[in-house]
Design a protein around this motif. Structure first.
Motif, PDB file in Angstrom:
ATOM      1  N   LEU A 242     -62.212   5.827  49.132  1.00 28.64           N
ATOM      2  CA  LEU A 242     -61.283   5.429  50.182  1.00 28.64           C
ATOM      3  C   LEU A 242     -62.078   5.122  51.435  1.00 28.64           C
ATOM      4  CD1 LEU A 242     -59.781   7.683  48.327  1.00 28.64           C
ATOM      5  CD2 LEU A 242     -58.029   7.490  50.069  1.00 28.64           C
ATOM      6  N   THR A 243     -61.926   3.910  51.945  1.00 29.98           N
ATOM      7  CA  THR A 243     -62.571   3.520  53.185  1.00 29.98           C
ATOM      8  C   THR A 243     -61.475   3.224  54.189  1.00 29.98           C
ATOM      9  OG1 THR A 243     -64.431   2.571  51.966  1.00 29.98           O
ATOM     10  CG2 THR A 243     -64.196   1.936  54.288  1.00 29.98           C
TER      11      THR A 243
ATOM     12  N   HIS B   6     -60.386   2.121  57.965  1.00 32.67           N
ATOM     13  CA  HIS B   6     -60.799   1.448  59.201  1.00 32.67           C
ATOM     14  C   HIS B   6     -59.768   1.756  60.283  1.00 32.67           C
ATOM     15  CE1 HIS B   6     -63.085  -0.935  56.266  1.00 32.67           C
ATOM     16  NE2 HIS B   6     -63.914  -1.127  57.277  1.00 32.67           N
TER      17      HIS B   6
ATOM     18  N   SER C  19     -56.185   1.011  58.291  1.00 39.11           N
ATOM     19  CA  SER C  19     -56.190   0.240  57.058  1.00 39.11           C
ATOM     20  C   SER C  19     -57.104   0.942  56.059  1.00 39.11           C
ATOM     21  CB  SER C  19     -56.716  -1.169  57.356  1.00 39.11           C
ATOM     22  OG  SER C  19     -56.930  -1.888  56.180  1.00 39.11           O
TER      23      SER C  19
ATOM     24  N   THR D  92     -58.946   0.785  52.183  1.00 43.96           N
ATOM     25  CA  THR D  92     -59.311   0.126  50.939  1.00 43.96           C
ATOM     26  C   THR D  92     -59.587   1.236  49.931  1.00 43.96           C
ATOM     27  OG1 THR D  92     -60.317  -1.705  52.137  1.00 43.96           O
ATOM     28  CG2 THR D  92     -60.910  -1.468  49.817  1.00 43.96           C
TER      29      THR D  92
ATOM     30  N   GLY E 267     -60.965   1.913  46.374  1.00 47.38           N
ATOM     31  CA  GLY E 267     -61.723   1.380  45.256  1.00 47.38           C
ATOM     32  C   GLY E 267     -61.656   2.314  44.060  1.00 47.38           C
TER      33      GLY E 267
ATOM     34  N   THR F  94     -51.894  -0.139  56.013  1.00 47.05           N
ATOM     35  CA  THR F  94     -52.151  -0.954  54.829  1.00 47.05           C
ATOM     36  C   THR F  94     -53.041  -0.178  53.875  1.00 47.05           C
ATOM     37  OG1 THR F  94     -52.082  -2.953  56.176  1.00 47.05           O
ATOM     38  CG2 THR F  94     -53.111  -3.145  54.023  1.00 47.05           C
ATOM     39  N   VAL F  95     -52.650  -0.156  52.593  1.00 49.40           N
ATOM     40  CA  VAL F  95     -53.470   0.456  51.554  1.00 49.40           C
ATOM     41  C   VAL F  95     -53.688  -0.620  50.481  1.00 49.40           C
ATOM     42  CG1 VAL F  95     -53.715   2.320  49.871  1.00 49.40           C
ATOM     43  CG2 VAL F  95     -52.436   2.718  52.000  1.00 49.40           C
ATOM     44  N   GLU F  96     -54.933  -1.023  50.317  1.00 48.38           N
ATOM     45  CA  GLU F  96     -55.272  -2.081  49.364  1.00 48.38           C
ATOM     46  C   GLU F  96     -56.116  -1.497  48.237  1.00 48.38           C
ATOM     47  OE1 GLU F  96     -57.721  -6.309  49.233  1.00 48.38           O
ATOM     48  OE2 GLU F  96     -57.845  -5.057  51.014  1.00 48.38           O
ATOM     49  N   PHE F  97     -55.709  -1.765  47.001  1.00 50.49           N
ATOM     50  CA  PHE F  97     -56.446  -1.281  45.839  1.00 50.49           C
ATOM     51  C   PHE F  97     -57.383  -2.367  45.331  1.00 50.49           C
ATOM     52  CE2 PHE F  97     -53.202   1.744  46.246  1.00 50.49           C
ATOM     53  CZ  PHE F  97     -53.668   2.902  45.664  1.00 50.49           C
ATOM     54  N   VAL F  98     -58.632  -1.980  45.113  1.00 52.03           N
ATOM     55  CA  VAL F  98     -59.651  -2.897  44.617  1.00 52.03           C
ATOM     56  C   VAL F  98     -60.212  -2.300  43.328  1.00 52.03           C
ATOM     57  CG1 VAL F  98     -61.848  -4.019  45.105  1.00 52.03           C
ATOM     58  CG2 VAL F  98     -60.201  -3.635  46.965  1.00 52.03           C
TER      59      VAL F  98
END
Length: 128
Positions: free
Chosen positions: A4-5, A7, A65, A67, A69, A108-112
């Motif tokens: 989890l990164t 920002h 925000s 990300t 991974g 915002t939570v974005e899955f990569v």
């Protein structure tokens, strides 16, 4: 290993690092179980004012925000949609508990997903 990164502006982050790391880790553990605690990797990135832009102008108070991974295979499981929804909810709640309700609508939570064979550790391709 979940990465989890987060920002956020540095002035919003200062002094909240330990609490954020604990709460974000707990959000993942709530979904996957206590076995995951030791492999959750949280990185907090504090940006200086003027170094985050939205709509072509520097953002004054952007919501944090994240990300997230994870191995791509985890996102192809039959229960992936339910797991992702639970993670988004828990991560958002963790952020809101630190920064306040005012940020909820913008978090915002974005899955990569990382495909198998696309990660190296210690200079060596990591196994499956």
């Amino acid at each position: 290993m979940p990465h989890l990164t987060l920002h956020v502006l540095e002035r919003q982050l200062a002094g909240r690092e330990t609490e954020l790391i604990e709460l974000l880790t707990h959000a993942v553990v709530d979904v996957y179980g206590d076995w995951a605690r030791g492999i959750v990797d949280v990185r907090l990135i504090g940006l200086a004012d003027g170094r985050w832009g939205i709509g072509g102008v520097p953002a004054r108070t952007p919501a944090p925000s994240v990300t997230f991974g994870i191995k791509e295979a985890a996102l192809r499981r039959a229960d992936a949609q339910e797991i992702v929804a639970r993670l988004i909810s828990g991560i958002t709640d963790a952020i809101v508990s630190v920064f306040g309700e005012r940020v909820r609508s913008g978090v915002t939570v974005e899955f990569v997903g990382t495909p198998e064979g696309r990660t190296g550790v210690g200079g060596v391709l990591a196994g499956p």
